[in-house]
Design a protein around this motif. Structure first.
Motif, short mmCIF file in Angstrom:
data_model
loop_
_atom_site.label_atom_id
_atom_site.label_comp_id
_atom_site.label_asym_id
_atom_site.label_seq_id
_atom_site.Cartn_x
_atom_site.Cartn_y
_atom_site.Cartn_z
N UNK A 182 25.91 -2.98 -20.25
CA UNK A 182 24.94 -2.75 -19.18
C UNK A 182 23.53 -2.54 -19.74
N UNK A 183 22.53 -2.80 -18.92
CA UNK A 183 21.14 -2.66 -19.36
C UNK A 183 20.62 -1.28 -18.94
N UNK A 184 19.95 -0.64 -19.88
CA UNK A 184 19.44 0.70 -19.57
C UNK A 184 18.19 0.59 -18.69
N UNK A 185 18.13 1.48 -17.71
CA UNK A 185 17.01 1.45 -16.76
C UNK A 185 15.67 1.60 -17.49
N UNK A 186 15.61 2.52 -18.45
CA UNK A 186 14.35 2.75 -19.17
C UNK A 186 13.92 1.53 -19.97
N UNK A 187 14.90 0.81 -20.54
CA UNK A 187 14.56 -0.40 -21.31
C UNK A 187 13.98 -1.47 -20.38
N UNK A 188 14.56 -1.57 -19.18
CA UNK A 188 14.03 -2.57 -18.23
C UNK A 188 12.63 -2.19 -17.76
N UNK A 189 12.43 -0.90 -17.55
CA UNK A 189 11.10 -0.39 -17.19
C UNK A 189 10.07 -0.82 -18.23
N UNK A 190 10.41 -0.53 -19.49
CA UNK A 190 9.48 -0.83 -20.59
C UNK A 190 9.21 -2.32 -20.67
N UNK A 191 10.28 -3.11 -20.53
CA UNK A 191 10.15 -4.56 -20.61
C UNK A 191 9.24 -5.09 -19.48
N UNK A 192 9.50 -4.63 -18.27
CA UNK A 192 8.71 -5.08 -17.12
C UNK A 192 7.23 -4.74 -17.32
N UNK A 193 6.97 -3.52 -17.77
CA UNK A 193 5.58 -3.10 -17.94
C UNK A 193 4.91 -3.85 -19.09
N UNK A 194 5.68 -4.11 -20.14
CA UNK A 194 5.16 -4.85 -21.28
C UNK A 194 4.76 -6.28 -20.86
N UNK A 195 5.58 -6.90 -20.00
CA UNK A 195 5.31 -8.27 -19.56
C UNK A 195 4.10 -8.30 -18.61
N UNK A 196 3.91 -7.23 -17.85
CA UNK A 196 2.76 -7.21 -16.95
C UNK A 196 3.12 -6.94 -15.49
N UNK A 197 4.25 -6.28 -15.28
CA UNK A 197 4.63 -5.90 -13.92
C UNK A 197 4.30 -4.42 -13.69
N UNK A 198 4.05 -4.10 -12.43
CA UNK A 198 3.92 -2.70 -12.02
C UNK A 198 5.20 -2.32 -11.31
N UNK A 199 5.70 -1.13 -11.62
CA UNK A 199 6.92 -0.66 -10.93
C UNK A 199 6.49 0.01 -9.63
N UNK A 200 7.03 -0.47 -8.52
CA UNK A 200 6.67 0.11 -7.23
C UNK A 200 7.62 1.25 -6.85
N UNK A 201 8.89 1.08 -7.14
CA UNK A 201 9.85 2.15 -6.87
C UNK A 201 11.15 1.88 -7.62
N UNK A 202 11.96 2.91 -7.69
CA UNK A 202 13.26 2.74 -8.35
C UNK A 202 14.18 3.85 -7.88
#
Ligand code: SAM
Length: 198
Positions: free
Chosen positions: A160-180
């Motif tokens: 499984x993928x860790x939530x924090x790793x996905x957060x970091x990846x999304x932000x690194x690529x250039x996404x803003x997290x709206x909610x989780x």
């Protein structure tokens, strides 16, 4: 528990049963992402398409669902399933790591549920999504099995993928997290959007 990265080995009938079992989760996703009539939805990795048909009902005939699937067998199954179903679903064979999917306008919503842990590179999928101008204003809902849960259903905890790793990846690529948040069936979700200034 045996993990099938390629679900053809498991069989699409079984995958469909699992989707039917998890329908309450999908209703929550639809509410969280505020899917509405008339929307254009990109459903990445639809598998047997139970959820795809659900989205098609919500967006109605004034909207559209585009289903992008890498497995030819899944496409075959999906095409049969959809014969008597909604006509405003377009099925596309392609790999989300590099396919350039477009819409006449642009997509309002991207659903990426229980797919990333099946891909060879979640980073490539998310980068490709980021680079597609047709998804540049879309809200993206990612849902995954949480490794911080019991492991009674779904893939083994180590797959499984860790939530924090996905957060970091999304932000690194250039996404803003709206909610989780956490969800039933050992899931978590993240809603993200491409940074509007980049
Ligand atoms: C577990 S199923 C998920 C189905 C559905 N989205 C759900 O939430 O239950 C994963 C699906 O993603 C597809 N898939 C995996 N990698 C993909 C990729 N790179 N591009 C498109 N589809 C992919 C698989 O073939 C499979 O149909």
């Amino acid at each position: 528990m045996v993990f099938h990265k390629n679900l053809s080995e498991l069989g699409w009938e079984k995958v469909k049963k699992r989707q039917l079992h998890r329908l309450p989760l999908v209703d929550e996703w639809i509410e969280l992402i505020q899917m509405k009539s008339g929307y254009s939805v990109l459903d990445i990795g639809p598998g047997p398409g139970v959820f795809t048909q659900r989205y098609a009902k919500v967006v109605g005939i004034t909207g559209k669902v585009t289903a992008l699937e890498k497995s030819e067998e899944a496409i075959g199954y999906l095409t049969e399933e959809l014969k008597q179903a909604e006509s405003h679903i377009e099925i596309i064979l392609g790999d989300a790591e590099n396919a350039v999917v477009h819409d006449q306008g642009s997509f309002d919503i991207v659903m990426l549920t229980d797919v990333l842990h099946h891909t060879d590179s979640p980073a490539r999928v998310l980068k490709n999504l980021y680079n597609n101008r047709h998804t540049k204003n879309a809200r993206v809902l990612i849902a995954e099995f949480d490794p911080k849960s019991e492991g009674e259903i779904g893939p083994p905890l180590e797959k499984r993928l860790r939530e924090n790793d996905l957060y970091d990846l999304l932000q690194h690529i250039g996404f803003t997290i709206l909610s989780s948040g956490k969800q039933m069936f050992e899931h978590y979700y993240i809603i993200a959007i491409r940074n509007q200034r980049t």
